[in-house]
Design a protein around this motif. Structure first.
Motif, PDB file in Angstrom:
ATOM      1  N   ASP A 238       0.826  -1.204   0.000  1.00 59.32           N
ATOM      2  CA  ASP A 238       0.000   0.000   0.000  1.00 59.32           C
ATOM      3  C   ASP A 238       0.862   1.256   0.000  1.00 59.32           C
ATOM      4  OD1 ASP A 238      -1.028  -0.623   3.437  1.00 59.32           O
ATOM      5  OD2 ASP A 238       0.908  -0.638   2.456  1.00 59.32           O
ATOM      6  N   ALA A 239       1.659   1.348  -1.032  1.00 61.90           N
ATOM      7  CA  ALA A 239       2.567   2.495  -1.136  1.00 61.90           C
ATOM      8  C   ALA A 239       1.789   3.812  -1.144  1.00 61.90           C
ATOM      9  CB  ALA A 239       3.413   2.376  -2.397  1.00 61.90           C
ATOM     10  N   GLU A 240       0.650   3.823  -1.826  1.00 66.11           N
ATOM     11  CA  GLU A 240      -0.142   5.053  -1.943  1.00 66.11           C
ATOM     12  C   GLU A 240      -0.563   5.561  -0.576  1.00 66.11           C
ATOM     13  OE1 GLU A 240      -0.752   6.996  -4.594  1.00 66.11           O
ATOM     14  OE2 GLU A 240       0.795   5.650  -5.348  1.00 66.11           O
ATOM     15  N   ALA A 241      -1.032   4.640   0.252  1.00 68.75           N
ATOM     16  CA  ALA A 241      -1.539   5.016   1.571  1.00 68.75           C
ATOM     17  C   ALA A 241      -0.432   5.606   2.429  1.00 68.75           C
ATOM     18  CB  ALA A 241      -2.143   3.804   2.261  1.00 68.75           C
ATOM     19  N   HIS A 242       0.798   5.368   2.014  1.00 66.16           N
ATOM     20  CA  HIS A 242       1.901   5.843   2.842  1.00 66.16           C
ATOM     21  C   HIS A 242       2.689   6.959   2.180  1.00 66.16           C
ATOM     22  CE1 HIS A 242       1.291   2.933   6.001  1.00 66.16           C
ATOM     23  NE2 HIS A 242       0.907   2.140   5.039  1.00 66.16           N
ATOM     24  N   ALA A 243       2.059   7.586   1.206  1.00 63.62           N
ATOM     25  CA  ALA A 243       2.732   8.707   0.551  1.00 63.62           C
ATOM     26  C   ALA A 243       2.959   9.818   1.568  1.00 63.62           C
ATOM     27  CB  ALA A 243       1.868   9.206  -0.598  1.00 63.62           C
ATOM     28  N   LEU A 244       3.984  10.614   1.314  1.00 61.07           N
ATOM     29  CA  LEU A 244       4.269  11.732   2.218  1.00 61.07           C
ATOM     30  C   LEU A 244       3.200  12.794   2.088  1.00 61.07           C
ATOM     31  CD1 LEU A 244       8.077  12.483   2.147  1.00 61.07           C
ATOM     32  CD2 LEU A 244       6.660  11.955   4.110  1.00 61.07           C
ATOM     33  N   GLU A 245       2.860  13.371   3.227  1.00 65.91           N
ATOM     34  CA  GLU A 245       1.819  14.379   3.235  1.00 65.91           C
ATOM     35  C   GLU A 245       2.436  15.755   2.990  1.00 65.91           C
ATOM     36  OE1 GLU A 245      -1.233  15.431   6.736  1.00 65.91           O
ATOM     37  OE2 GLU A 245      -0.650  13.337   6.559  1.00 65.91           O
ATOM     38  N   GLU A 246       1.663  16.632   2.392  1.00 65.25           N
ATOM     39  CA  GLU A 246       2.120  18.017   2.218  1.00 65.25           C
ATOM     40  C   GLU A 246       1.934  18.771   3.526  1.00 65.25           C
ATOM     41  OE1 GLU A 246       3.214  19.976  -0.598  1.00 65.25           O
ATOM     42  OE2 GLU A 246       3.798  17.942  -1.181  1.00 65.25           O
ATOM     43  N   ARG A 247       2.825  19.702   3.775  1.00 70.26           N
ATOM     44  CA  ARG A 247       2.687  20.531   4.964  1.00 70.26           C
ATOM     45  C   ARG A 247       1.581  21.568   4.752  1.00 70.26           C
ATOM     46  NH1 ARG A 247       7.231  21.645   7.753  1.00 70.26           N
ATOM     47  NH2 ARG A 247       8.305  21.002   5.890  1.00 70.26           N
ATOM     48  N   GLU A 248       0.625  21.605   5.687  1.00 70.95           N
ATOM     49  CA  GLU A 248      -0.437  22.601   5.622  1.00 70.95           C
ATOM     50  C   GLU A 248       0.077  23.917   6.185  1.00 70.95           C
ATOM     51  OE1 GLU A 248      -4.416  22.063   7.653  1.00 70.95           O
ATOM     52  OE2 GLU A 248      -3.663  20.021   7.494  1.00 70.95           O
ATOM     53  N   ALA A 249      -0.394  25.018   5.625  1.00 75.86           N
ATOM     54  CA  ALA A 249       0.005  26.306   6.216  1.00 75.86           C
ATOM     55  C   ALA A 249      -0.843  26.543   7.463  1.00 75.86           C
ATOM     56  CB  ALA A 249      -0.226  27.426   5.211  1.00 75.86           C
ATOM     57  N   ILE A 250      -0.184  26.733   8.596  1.00 77.36           N
ATOM     58  CA  ILE A 250      -0.902  27.000   9.843  1.00 77.36           C
ATOM     59  C   ILE A 250      -0.263  28.217  10.497  1.00 77.36           C
ATOM     60  CG2 ILE A 250      -1.361  26.169  12.194  1.00 77.36           C
ATOM     61  CD1 ILE A 250      -1.509  23.358  11.135  1.00 77.36           C
ATOM     62  N   GLU A 251      -1.099  29.153  10.899  1.00 73.76           N
ATOM     63  CA  GLU A 251      -0.583  30.325  11.613  1.00 73.76           C
ATOM     64  C   GLU A 251      -0.309  29.914  13.059  1.00 73.76           C
ATOM     65  OE1 GLU A 251       1.012  33.768  11.650  1.00 73.76           O
ATOM     66  OE2 GLU A 251       0.078  32.999   9.810  1.00 73.76           O
ATOM     67  N   PRO A 252       0.932  30.019  13.526  1.00 74.90           N
ATOM     68  CA  PRO A 252       1.213  29.588  14.898  1.00 74.90           C
ATOM     69  C   PRO A 252       0.435  30.407  15.918  1.00 74.90           C
ATOM     70  CG  PRO A 252       3.252  29.977  13.692  1.00 74.90           C
ATOM     71  CD  PRO A 252       2.141  30.477  12.834  1.00 74.90           C
ATOM     72  N   GLY A 253       0.034  29.772  17.022  1.00 74.07           N
ATOM     73  CA  GLY A 253      -0.757  30.432  18.062  1.00 74.07           C
ATOM     74  C   GLY A 253       0.102  30.881  19.231  1.00 74.07           C
ATOM     75  N   GLU A 254      -0.439  30.726  20.430  1.00 73.29           N
ATOM     76  CA  GLU A 254       0.250  31.216  21.642  1.00 73.29           C
ATOM     77  C   GLU A 254       1.522  30.396  21.895  1.00 73.29           C
ATOM     78  OE1 GLU A 254      -1.222  29.977  25.386  1.00 73.29           O
ATOM     79  OE2 GLU A 254      -2.377  28.325  24.559  1.00 73.29           O
ATOM     80  N   PRO A 255       2.509  31.010  22.548  1.00 71.93           N
ATOM     81  CA  PRO A 255       3.705  30.248  22.895  1.00 71.93           C
ATOM     82  C   PRO A 255       3.374  29.166  23.931  1.00 71.93           C
ATOM     83  CG  PRO A 255       4.055  32.610  23.194  1.00 71.93           C
ATOM     84  CD  PRO A 255       2.596  32.416  22.969  1.00 71.93           C
TER      85      PRO A 255
END
Ligand SMILES: Nc1ncnc2c1ncn2[C@@H]1O[C@H](COP(=O)(O)OP(=O)(O)OP(=O)(O)O)[C@@H](O)[C@H]1O
Ligand SMILES: [Mg+2]
Length: 478
Positions: A238-255
């Motif tokens: 199941d190579a497809e199921a284990h493909a690398l995911e793209e990084r989502e853009a997330i605005e960082p929150g509180e420290p």
């Protein structure tokens, strides 16, 4: 030829658990063989049978045509396990001499000189430029491994069997080790190397052997195989199921964590912020103080100076840097090891209820990380190296804190699990957790870190962002 190894119908069970099912293999001179396969496939078991650690198997072993019960007594075959068998408090020359003494009958003075010369020669074989009087404790992990290899070569090893020796090494050390193994192969020796690191296998091996569930599923020359091809061999189903995911853009929150001019352990002063929804990566060489930064962040080392501020619920979970020493409890089950630091999560007045909830969560984690064997009541101590790592990682997840401090999160895990771990880190990030990832594996940084820096001599260098990483040679930095 004299050092050719032949394995016929090798079959091994632990109790009712069958681990190897009739493995047939031949290893010839001048071959560099990559032995691969998922965690728990049986690679280390195979090697331990060759090394004489495990008996009680069915099948045949031959070397140079002669049948043997193991290769333990052969000075022409050497094994590098993760425990290198070196004594830290002794010098390189004393370590090289260990077990050799009866062979030498010189006068004391001559003896010493001859040994120093022999030791220097052994170091030359592996390209290690250190005085032979150096204490082993002063060497980096990679240099120690080189000493262990040099010792085997000096004793006449023509076949080297190396089980995941690079998984604990920094990238530079790993490259040195592999380079020296490659030179021995070029000089006609045979190396059989277990590694989950694709780049290492592709760089040096000329043949790849894949074991899956105790069966040989692939044995072919590596020529013509690229990285994707190798991944397909390893995760064929199941190579497809284990493909690398793209990084989502997330605005960082509180420290969630702020280190401000903190000193402690071997580091300082260091300053660092990890925000909600952010993965911050740190890397560095052995001895740089890298892991002490993680321990300070987790609160395992009390700062001698500076300030540590925690946001969110103030809780942290740690995947410790040294699984062997700080990992799990060998005699306890997988469930117990998963649940150990997460206990408040299952706090219930009714013990029985708590036990049930704990079990459900632990079982879900066993499935998610594909811990093998799947039976959650199996003893942790009997798990393969990569499966132990999965349990230690799963335990941190079950603690469900705001801040995760992950040291070497993918150490020793197979290709498939590595991607699952990246996926889990992305999930943590999406859920608003903060992650401090401390790793010597550049692939980890490239895959999940939003920004990263190098720790050197107890200080944290300038951060670069994931976008800039593509244009930066991080390996040249370290
Ligand atoms: N001493 C033991 N007692 C019981 N079971 C064991 C023992 N050693 C290994 N096993 C089991 O044998 C199987 C193969 O383990 P092995 O350590 O050979 O895997 P591996 O291929 O080296 O995996 P990894 O890549 O994680 O190191 C696993 O299911 C493991 O749980
Ligand atoms: Mg193993």
């Amino acid at each position: 030829m004299a050092h050719d190894i032949e394995i016929r119908g090798l079959t091994k069970s632990f109790g009712s658990h069958a681990v190897l099912h009739g493995i047939d293999l031949r290893f010839g001179e001048g071959e560099f063989i990559g032995l691969m396969g998922p965690n728990g496939a049986g690679k280390s078991t195979l090697i331990k049978i060759l090394a004489g650690v495990y008996g009680g198997y069915a099948g045949e072993l031959r070397i140079g045509g002669a049948q043997v019960s193991s290769l333990a007594a052969r000075s022409d075959v050497g094994f590098i396990h993760q425990d290198l068998g070196l004594v830290d408090d002794l010098s390189i020359v004393d370590n090289l001499r260990m077990g050799e003494a009866p062979l030498r009958r010189f006068g004391a003075l001559l003896d010493h000189r001859a040994e120093a010369r022999a030791a220097a020669q052994a170091l030359e074989l592996v390209g290690l430029d250190r005085p032979v009087e150096t204490l082993v404790s002063a060497l980096s992990p990679g240099e120690k491994t080189l000493v262990a290899v040099g010792r085997l070569l000096a004793r006449g090893a023509r076949v080297l069997v190396v089980d995941e020796a690079t998984s604990t090494l920094s990238s530079g050390d790993a490259q040195r080790l592999i380079g020296s193994l490659k030179r021995t192969v070029d000089a006609g020796a045979t190396v059989i190397m277990v590694s989950h690191k694709l780049s290492e296998i592709l760089a040096v091996c000329d043949r790849i052997v894949v074991i899956l569930d105790g069966r040989l599923v692939e044995d072919r020359p590596i020529g013509g195989l690229d990285r994707d091809g190798l991944v397909r061999l390893l995760v064929a189903r199941d190579a497809e199921a284990h493909a690398l995911e793209e990084r989502e853009a997330i605005e960082p929150g509180e420290p969630l964590l702020e280190l401000d001019g903190v000193c402690g352990g071997r580091v300082g002063p260091v300053s660092l912020t990890v925000r909600a929804g952010e993965v911050v990566g740190l890397t560095g060489l052995a001895g740089s103080g890298l892991h002490d930064v993680a321990l300070l962040a987790n609160g395992s080392i009390r700062p001698a100076d500076g300030r540590v501020r925690r946001g969110g619920d103030g809780r942290t979970a740690l995947v410790p840097p040294y699984r062997e020493r700080q990992g799990g409890f060998d005699d306890q089950s997988i469930v117990e090891n998963l649940a150990i630091s997460a206990l408040p999560r299952w706090r219930s007045a009714v013990r029985l209820l708590r036990g049930a909830a704990e079990r459900t969560d632990a079982e879900a984690m066993v499935r998610r990380l594909a811990v093998s064997p799947r039976d959650p009541d199996r003893a942790y101590g009997d798990l393969s190296g990569g499966n132990k790592q999965k349990v230690v990682f799963g335990r941190a997840l079950l603690r469900a804190p705001g801040l995760y401090v992950l040291c070497e999160p993918t150490r020793g895990v197979d290709v498939q699990t590595r991607r699952e771990i990246y996926r889990l880190i992305f999930e943590l990030r999406r859920s608003g957790a903060g992650v401090l990832m401390v790793t010597s594996d550049f692939e980890d940084l490239a895959a999940v870190a939003d920004r990263m820096a190098v720790v050197d001599d107890g200080r944290i260098g300038a951060f670069i962002s994931a976008d800039d990483l593509a244009n930066t040679d991080l390996e040249a930095f370290v």
